[in-house]
Design an enzyme around this catalytic site. Structure first.
Site, mmCIF file in Angstrom:
data_model
loop_
_atom_site.group_PDB
_atom_site.id
_atom_site.type_symbol
_atom_site.label_atom_id
_atom_site.label_comp_id
_atom_site.label_asym_id
_atom_site.label_seq_id
_atom_site.Cartn_x
_atom_site.Cartn_y
_atom_site.Cartn_z
ATOM 1 C CE LYS A 1 40.465 36.961 28.357
ATOM 2 N NZ LYS A 1 40.996 38.334 28.405
ATOM 3 C CG ASP B 1 41.570 37.950 32.002
ATOM 4 O OD1 ASP B 1 41.548 38.960 31.287
ATOM 5 O OD2 ASP B 1 40.632 37.675 32.784
HETATM 6 P P1 NDP Z 1 43.980 39.627 38.904
HETATM 7 O O1 NDP Z 1 43.696 38.198 39.106
HETATM 8 O O2 NDP Z 1 45.366 40.122 38.991
HETATM 9 O O3 NDP Z 1 43.110 40.514 39.926
HETATM 10 C C1 NDP Z 1 41.729 40.437 39.935
HETATM 11 C C2 NDP Z 1 41.206 41.343 41.024
HETATM 12 O O4 NDP Z 1 39.779 41.439 40.919
HETATM 13 C C3 NDP Z 1 41.485 40.797 42.430
HETATM 14 O O5 NDP Z 1 41.582 41.856 43.332
HETATM 15 C C4 NDP Z 1 40.235 39.962 42.684
HETATM 16 O O6 NDP Z 1 39.966 39.742 44.045
HETATM 17 C C5 NDP Z 1 39.168 40.816 42.057
HETATM 18 N N1 NDP Z 1 38.074 39.956 41.593
HETATM 19 C C6 NDP Z 1 38.152 38.917 40.746
HETATM 20 N N2 NDP Z 1 36.955 38.337 40.577
HETATM 21 C C7 NDP Z 1 36.115 39.028 41.329
HETATM 22 C C8 NDP Z 1 34.735 38.916 41.588
HETATM 23 N N3 NDP Z 1 33.993 37.957 41.008
HETATM 24 N N4 NDP Z 1 34.183 39.831 42.429
HETATM 25 C C9 NDP Z 1 34.954 40.800 42.997
HETATM 26 N N5 NDP Z 1 36.256 40.950 42.801
HETATM 27 C C10 NDP Z 1 36.825 40.083 41.982
HETATM 28 O O7 NDP Z 1 43.338 39.991 37.492
HETATM 29 P P2 NDP Z 1 43.637 41.245 36.547
HETATM 30 O O8 NDP Z 1 43.948 42.440 37.373
HETATM 31 O O9 NDP Z 1 44.570 40.802 35.504
HETATM 32 O O10 NDP Z 1 42.214 41.434 35.839
HETATM 33 C C11 NDP Z 1 41.220 42.321 36.345
HETATM 34 C C12 NDP Z 1 40.257 42.673 35.236
HETATM 35 O O11 NDP Z 1 40.961 43.322 34.177
HETATM 36 C C13 NDP Z 1 39.535 41.497 34.567
HETATM 37 O O12 NDP Z 1 38.250 41.922 34.163
HETATM 38 C C14 NDP Z 1 40.385 41.222 33.339
HETATM 39 O O13 NDP Z 1 39.651 40.564 32.329
HETATM 40 C C15 NDP Z 1 40.731 42.647 32.942
HETATM 41 N N6 NDP Z 1 41.894 42.827 32.084
HETATM 42 C C16 NDP Z 1 43.109 42.304 32.415
HETATM 43 C C17 NDP Z 1 44.195 42.534 31.613
HETATM 44 C C18 NDP Z 1 45.554 42.071 31.976
HETATM 45 O O14 NDP Z 1 46.497 42.400 31.244
HETATM 46 N N7 NDP Z 1 45.753 41.354 33.068
HETATM 47 C C19 NDP Z 1 44.064 43.258 30.334
HETATM 48 C C20 NDP Z 1 42.754 43.828 30.116
HETATM 49 C C21 NDP Z 1 41.723 43.590 30.959
HETATM 50 P P3 NDP Z 1 40.375 38.344 44.718
HETATM 51 O O15 NDP Z 1 41.851 38.376 44.840
HETATM 52 O O16 NDP Z 1 39.656 38.322 46.021
HETATM 53 O O17 NDP Z 1 39.894 37.265 43.793
HETATM 54 O O1 2IT Z 2 41.610 41.278 28.348
HETATM 55 C C1 2IT Z 2 42.748 41.429 27.878
HETATM 56 O O2 2IT Z 2 42.984 42.225 26.964
HETATM 57 C C2 2IT Z 2 43.846 40.648 28.467
HETATM 58 N N1 2IT Z 2 43.613 39.899 29.412
HETATM 59 C C3 2IT Z 2 45.223 40.749 27.903
HETATM 60 C C4 2IT Z 2 45.366 39.899 26.679
HETATM 61 C C5 2IT Z 2 46.769 39.781 26.140
HETATM 62 O O3 2IT Z 2 46.914 38.990 25.197
HETATM 63 O O4 2IT Z 2 47.687 40.438 26.606
#
Ligand code: NDP
Ligand code: 2IT
Length: 460
Positions: free
Chosen positions: A140, A180
């Site tokens: 990560k 992420d």
């Molecule tokens: P994005 O940046 O696309 O979206 C994040 C969302 O969460 C936004 O709506 C953001 O609001 C909100 N957010 C972020 N930080 C905070 C906080 N501290 N408090 C409240 N709301 C918050 O990220 P992702 O959708 O990619 O990721 C979301 C979650 O999913 C994370 O935990 C990530 O680790 C996990 N994840 C992501 C994967 C991926 O493929 N992208 C895979 C597996 C897990 P704002 O816009 O106001 O910041």
């Molecule tokens: O938390 C996660 O699994 C991710 N942000 C995606 C990682 C990846 O390599 O696609």
């Protein structure tokens, strides 16, 4: 002569002491890294029955090795802002475990990023990636850079500087980053361009989540959100339930949240609420996803602006109380520890049936315990959100073969992977005397494959 019963108690006590001592040493060696401690505690406690049955993992020091990253890199990221001033951020990459494949895991750009956040994410990624059944190790990275309010050119200059250092440590057979929080298609594009320029070669497999025109996989954008819903569907199916006609609350409005909403709606659910870090919107008749997508994916606006176009919806400032909204299914898809014990109690008292973690570690340890004690179907992050990294591994496979699969092919593989993760986690939970407990089941199923590979590869 000790009775058999007494011998058993002593063995359990021995294993518990071992785990407790190891946990204390992790805290001592990594002071102040509270999120990392939390992730380690959950895994270690889950593994007690495995260690009792297979004590050779203790002798081999498997856990001591697993909690210590193979490598942790931190570096200076200097860049020039639009006013000509030099800014400096800190970049990280943790290469946690390569027993079953090259390090794989996303990059997070968010002001809260520090070594604890990166290490908890990297540690969980080991087990998640193992569960996917794909040959990928755990890693990560990220930076405390805040993309909010930055111009496109500032994001590009920062991202290029980040890659100028990171490129020394990654490669298609070494370490393959992806997105992420704060890192989406735009950032992956700039990262890829800079890597290509420095290497002087087009190495498609060095990053995943790429644009479809230069080696990205169809379906990667949707994969985490869709996968989370597919996983929860499996949990519900076992109880004769489903998404159809259910009421769903989904936090966040980023990549994971939007595609979890899309799939839940496709399956006949009504998604009544979503959020960003400022607040949440609620409409009991259902959120209009087209508007959310335009506001968030195209215009980069706040979720509060949704109510200007949909007066029937309410906006509440502050995102925590989203969990006070009654729902059948809750999908936390924003960030770590967004569901605390108070939120878990609200959800349970309002009759929630299932919780699926789209985000990483969105529930505190107390919240998880509360859900399990109250027989809520609970899909832990390592299993429920593994669809994203699974399709990243499919992207790597397509890059190696220099071909592209169709959406239907990728989506079918994703569904099969999520089903298998569910089944493997349920089987492990049952085998180790915790039937139905997917937290324990996912940790154990993910652990055993990595642990056995480490044993077979010797002390390295
Ligand atoms: P994005 O940046 O696309 O979206 C994040 C969302 O969460 C936004 O709506 C953001 O609001 C909100 N957010 C972020 N930080 C905070 C906080 N501290 N408090 C409240 N709301 C918050 O990220 P992702 O959708 O990619 O990721 C979301 C979650 O999913 C994370 O935990 C990530 O680790 C996990 N994840 C992501 C994967 C991926 O493929 N992208 C895979 C597996 C897990 P704002 O816009 O106001 O910041
Ligand atoms: O938390 C996660 O699994 C991710 N942000 C995606 C990682 C990846 O390599 O696609």
């Amino acid at each position: 002569m000790p009775t058999l019963e007494k011998v058993k108690v002593t063995e359990t006590q021995f294993t518990m002491n071992y785990v407790n001592e190891l946990y204390e040493s992790v805290k001592k060696r990594n002071p102040h890294e509270v999120e990392f401690h939390q992730a380690v505690k959950e895994v270690l406690e889950s593994l007690i029955p495995v260690l009792e049955k297979h004590p050779h993992y203790i002798k081999q020091g498997i856990l001591e090795r697993m909690v210590e990253p193979e490598r942790m890199i931190s570096f200076r990221v200097p860049w020039v802002d639009d006013y000509g001033y030099v800014q400096v951020n800190r970049g990280y990459r943790v290469q946690f475990n390569s027993a079953i494949g090259p390090y794989k895991g996303g990059l997070r750009f968010h002001p809260t990023v520090n070594s604890s956040i990166i290490k908890f994410l990297g540690f969980e990624q080991i087990f998640k990636n193992s569960l996917t059944g794909q040959p990928i190790g755990g890693g990560k990275g990220g930076s405390d850079f805040n993309p909010k309010g930055k111009s496109n050119t500032e994001v590009m200059r920062f991202t290029q500087s980040f890659m100028t250092e990171l490129c020394k440590y990654i490669g298609p057979d070494t370490d393959v980053p992806a997105g992420d929080i704060g890192v989406g298609a735009r950032e992956i594009g700039y990262l890829f361009g800079q890597y290509k320029k420095i290497q002087g070669a087009f190495t498609a497999g060095v990053l995943t989540g790429k644009g479809l025109g230069y080696g990205g996989s169809i379906g990667r954008k949707e994969a985490t959100g869709y996968g989370t819903v597919y996983f929860v569907e499996e949990m519900l199916k076992d109880k004769g339930l489903g998404f159809k006609e259910s009421t769903v609350v989904i936090s966040g409005s980023g990549n994971v949240s939007i595609y979890a909403m899309e799939k839940a709606i496709q399956l006949g659910a009504t998604v009544v609420a979503c959020s960003d870090s400022n607040g949440y919107i609620y409409d009991k008749r259902g959120i209009d996803l087209t508007t959310v997508k335009r506001l968030k994916e195209v215009e980069g606006k706040r979720i509060s602006e949704y109510v200007d176009e949909h007066p029937s919806a309410e906006y509440t400032e502050g995102c925590k109380e989203i969990w006070s909204i009654p729902c059948d299914i809750a999908l936390p898809c924003a960030t770590q520890n967004e569901i605390d014990e108070h939120a878990a109690k609200l959800l349970v008292s309002n009759g929630v049936q299932a919780v699926g973690e789209g985000a990483n570690m969105p529930s505190t340890l107390q919240a998880v315990d509360f859900f399990l004690e109250n027989n809520v179907l609970f899909g832990p992050a390592k299993a429920a959100n593994a669809g994203g990294v699974s399709v990243s591994a499919l992207e790597m496979a397509q890059n190696s073969a220099r071909l592209s699969w169709s959406f239907e092919e990728v989506d079918l593989k994703l569904q099969q992977i999520m089903k298998k993760i569910y089944q493997d986690s349920m089987t492990a939970a049952k085998e180790y005397s915790n039937p139905g407990n997917l937290v324990v089941g996912a940790n154990i199923a993910g652990f055993i494959k990595v642990a056995d590979a480490m044993v077979e590869q010797g002390v390295i």
